[in-house]
Enzyme design. Structure first.
Site, PDB file in Angstrom:
ATOM      1  CG  ASP A  45      -1.795   1.230   1.287  1.00 30.04           C
ATOM      2  OD1 ASP A  45      -2.805   1.196   0.553  1.00 30.04           O
ATOM      3  OD2 ASP A  45      -1.496   2.216   1.988  1.00 30.04           O
ATOM      4  CE1 TYR A  50       0.027   7.946   2.956  1.00 24.52           C
ATOM      5  CE2 TYR A  50       0.507   5.725   2.207  1.00 24.52           C
ATOM      6  CZ  TYR A  50      -0.332   6.620   2.829  1.00 24.52           C
ATOM      7  OH  TYR A  50      -1.536   6.168   3.323  1.00 24.52           O
TER       8      TYR A  50
HETATM    9  P1  NAD Z   1       0.034   0.790  11.968  1.00 22.79           P
HETATM   10  O1  NAD Z   1      -1.218   0.519  12.719  1.00 22.79           O
HETATM   11  O2  NAD Z   1       0.412  -0.139  10.882  1.00 22.79           O
HETATM   12  O3  NAD Z   1       1.208   0.951  13.011  1.00 22.79           O
HETATM   13  C1  NAD Z   1       2.522   1.146  12.571  1.00 22.79           C
HETATM   14  C2  NAD Z   1       3.499   1.249  13.713  1.00 22.79           C
HETATM   15  O4  NAD Z   1       3.342   0.157  14.598  1.00 22.79           O
HETATM   16  C3  NAD Z   1       4.942   1.148  13.221  1.00 22.79           C
HETATM   17  O5  NAD Z   1       5.457   2.434  12.985  1.00 22.79           O
HETATM   18  C4  NAD Z   1       5.656   0.458  14.337  1.00 22.79           C
HETATM   19  O6  NAD Z   1       6.139   1.437  15.219  1.00 22.79           O
HETATM   20  C5  NAD Z   1       4.604  -0.320  15.040  1.00 22.79           C
HETATM   21  N1  NAD Z   1       4.612  -1.777  14.820  1.00 22.79           N
HETATM   22  C6  NAD Z   1       4.402  -2.425  13.650  1.00 22.79           C
HETATM   23  N2  NAD Z   1       4.405  -3.751  13.848  1.00 22.79           N
HETATM   24  C7  NAD Z   1       4.620  -3.950  15.156  1.00 22.79           C
HETATM   25  C8  NAD Z   1       4.731  -5.108  15.959  1.00 22.79           C
HETATM   26  N3  NAD Z   1       4.589  -6.336  15.442  1.00 22.79           N
HETATM   27  N4  NAD Z   1       4.976  -4.952  17.279  1.00 22.79           N
HETATM   28  C9  NAD Z   1       5.088  -3.724  17.820  1.00 22.79           C
HETATM   29  N5  NAD Z   1       4.992  -2.578  17.118  1.00 22.79           N
HETATM   30  C10 NAD Z   1       4.759  -2.696  15.789  1.00 22.79           C
HETATM   31  O7  NAD Z   1      -0.090   2.284  11.449  1.00 22.79           O
HETATM   32  P2  NAD Z   1      -0.137   3.116  10.118  1.00 22.79           P
HETATM   33  O8  NAD Z   1       1.202   3.229   9.490  1.00 22.79           O
HETATM   34  O9  NAD Z   1      -0.857   4.339  10.497  1.00 22.79           O
HETATM   35  O10 NAD Z   1      -1.103   2.309   9.133  1.00 22.79           O
HETATM   36  C11 NAD Z   1      -0.635   1.309   8.265  1.00 22.79           C
HETATM   37  C12 NAD Z   1      -0.680   1.762   6.812  1.00 22.79           C
HETATM   38  O11 NAD Z   1      -1.999   2.139   6.446  1.00 22.79           O
HETATM   39  C13 NAD Z   1       0.145   3.021   6.489  1.00 22.79           C
HETATM   40  O12 NAD Z   1       1.523   2.760   6.440  1.00 22.79           O
HETATM   41  C14 NAD Z   1      -0.465   3.418   5.176  1.00 22.79           C
HETATM   42  O13 NAD Z   1       0.025   2.603   4.119  1.00 22.79           O
HETATM   43  C15 NAD Z   1      -1.943   3.145   5.432  1.00 22.79           C
HETATM   44  N6  NAD Z   1      -2.689   4.343   5.912  1.00 22.79           N
HETATM   45  C16 NAD Z   1      -3.628   4.893   5.097  1.00 22.79           C
HETATM   46  C17 NAD Z   1      -4.350   6.023   5.496  1.00 22.79           C
HETATM   47  C18 NAD Z   1      -5.396   6.605   4.592  1.00 22.79           C
HETATM   48  O14 NAD Z   1      -5.785   7.787   4.793  1.00 22.79           O
HETATM   49  N7  NAD Z   1      -5.886   5.887   3.626  1.00 22.79           N
HETATM   50  C19 NAD Z   1      -4.112   6.593   6.761  1.00 22.79           C
HETATM   51  C20 NAD Z   1      -3.183   5.973   7.596  1.00 22.79           C
HETATM   52  C21 NAD Z   1      -2.485   4.869   7.163  1.00 22.79           C
END
Ligand code: NAD
Length: 311
Positions: A45, A50
């Site tokens: 994604d 980004y």
């Molecule tokens: P997420 O819920 O995936 O959390 C990410 C964070 O969690 C990481 O930075 C890391 O610090 C931690 N993490 C990941 N795996 C872990 C584990 N196994 N144990 C402990 N900590 C862990 O948050 P996100 O990045 O906000 O969302 C995921 C993806 O969704 C984004 O990267 C993006 O591609 C997408 N997104 C889209 C929108 C939209 O408006 N459409 C908005 C937000 C995010």
């Protein structure tokens, strides 16, 4: 390599239930995506805003994985909502990705910014918005399907009223709706509504307040440490994080966790497992209706007006 559950889109295509998020840490993303592809992820994604499309493209190219085995999503940014700007925006994304097509092209937000090269066109700190209806933007996205440059189109961050209007005034039912969804923001009614229309849900921020940009979640524990998730995890020898992912997948959704840490990248892929109905019921009990991603103030638009977790 364990195979990943495939969910179905209304186009007939399959979407891998676990994808890889690439928002933030731009400079680490080529390595992170390469690591994810090596670990077995096949769904990535990204989004124009980004700035990670070039990194995703470079990692894909180096991986040597056949294009047909990958599911790539990118998103139209708010400065390109004018119908005439939509196809050029996708062209620019494809160029950076080094691809001929994406599998899914999403309208990132229903809100339009002033058209032009600036991603965040602000004057005196105030976002310059534009009076362009998401209906007209979406109609331009519908035309992309004929070009073959995207296999499917969808939306992100729409409210129920916005989605109803879109369905009433356009032809192609969105293949997917990407939204914030996790055990602390379950949005059961809205999920049912999307599913009843044949719209697949992709859960972003599947770990809730784990994203360190989310101020709203700073002064509370982490979703992945919620005792209910951790306790359920013990039964399956899984972590709270993995249970949070499985909760979404067991409802037919896809989830797109982000990480740049190899051990977590691998761990998250193991969030694809079956939860017993009794455990899903227990998780249903921890909905706090907490939304962490609300860009309303910064974008000069009222998002999620009729949904749970509104401010
Ligand atoms: P997420 O819920 O995936 O959390 C990410 C964070 O969690 C990481 O930075 C890391 O610090 C931690 N993490 C990941 N795996 C872990 C584990 N196994 N144990 C402990 N900590 C862990 O948050 P996100 O990045 O906000 O969302 C995921 C993806 O969704 C984004 O990267 C993006 O591609 C997408 N997104 C889209 C929108 C939209 O408006 N459409 C908005 C937000 C995010």
């Amino acid at each position: 390599m364990a195979s990943i559950t495939a969910q179905s889109l209304n186009t007939g295509a399959k979407i891998p239930a676990i994808g890889f998020g690439t928002w933030q840490d731009k400079d680490s993303q080529e390595g992170a995506v390469a690591e994810a592809l090596k670990a077995g992820y096949r769904h990535i994604d990204t989004a124009r805003v980004y700035g990670t499309e070039p990194a995703v493209g470079a990692a894909i190219k180096k991986s040597g994985i056949p294009r047909s085995e990958l599911f790539i999503t990118t998103k139209l940014w708010n400065n390109s909502h004018a119908p005439a700007d939509v196809e050029p925006a996708l062209d620019a994304s494809l160029k950076d990705l080094g691809l001929d097509y994406v599998d899914l092209y999403l309208m990132h937000w229903p809100s339009a910014f002033k058209p032009g090269p600036e991603l965040m066109p602000k004057v005196d700190g105030k976002m310059q918005t534009a009076d362009i209806s998401y209906v007209d933007t979406y109609k331009a996205m519908e035309k992309l399907l004929k070009t073959g440059k995207t296999k499917a189109i969808g939306i992100s961050n729409f409210s129920k009223a916005e989605l109803e209007k879109l369905l009433a005034e356009t032809e192609v039912v969105p293949a997917a709706h990407q939204m914030e969804l996790h055990p602390w923001l379950q949005q059961k009614e809205f999920v049912k509504f999307n599913q009843s229309k044949g719209i697949h849900i992709t859960q972003y921020s599947p770990f809730g307040n784990q994203n360190e940009i989310y101020d709203a979640g700073k002064n509370m524990g982490k979703l992945m440490d919620d005792p209910v998730l951790v306790e359920i995890g013990k039964k399956y020898n899984k972590s709270g994080a993995q249970v949070a992912l499985a909760w979404g997948i067991n409802q037919g959704h896809s989830v797109i966790p982000k990480s740049k840490t190899p051990s977590r990248i691998a761990q998250n892929l193991q969030g694809d497992f079956k939860l017993d109905a009794s455990d899903l019921e227990k998780i249903a009990g921890i909905d706090k209706k907490l939304r962490f991603n609300d860009a309303s103030a910064g974008f000069g638009y009222k998002f999620y007006a009729d949904l749970d977790g509104k401010k």
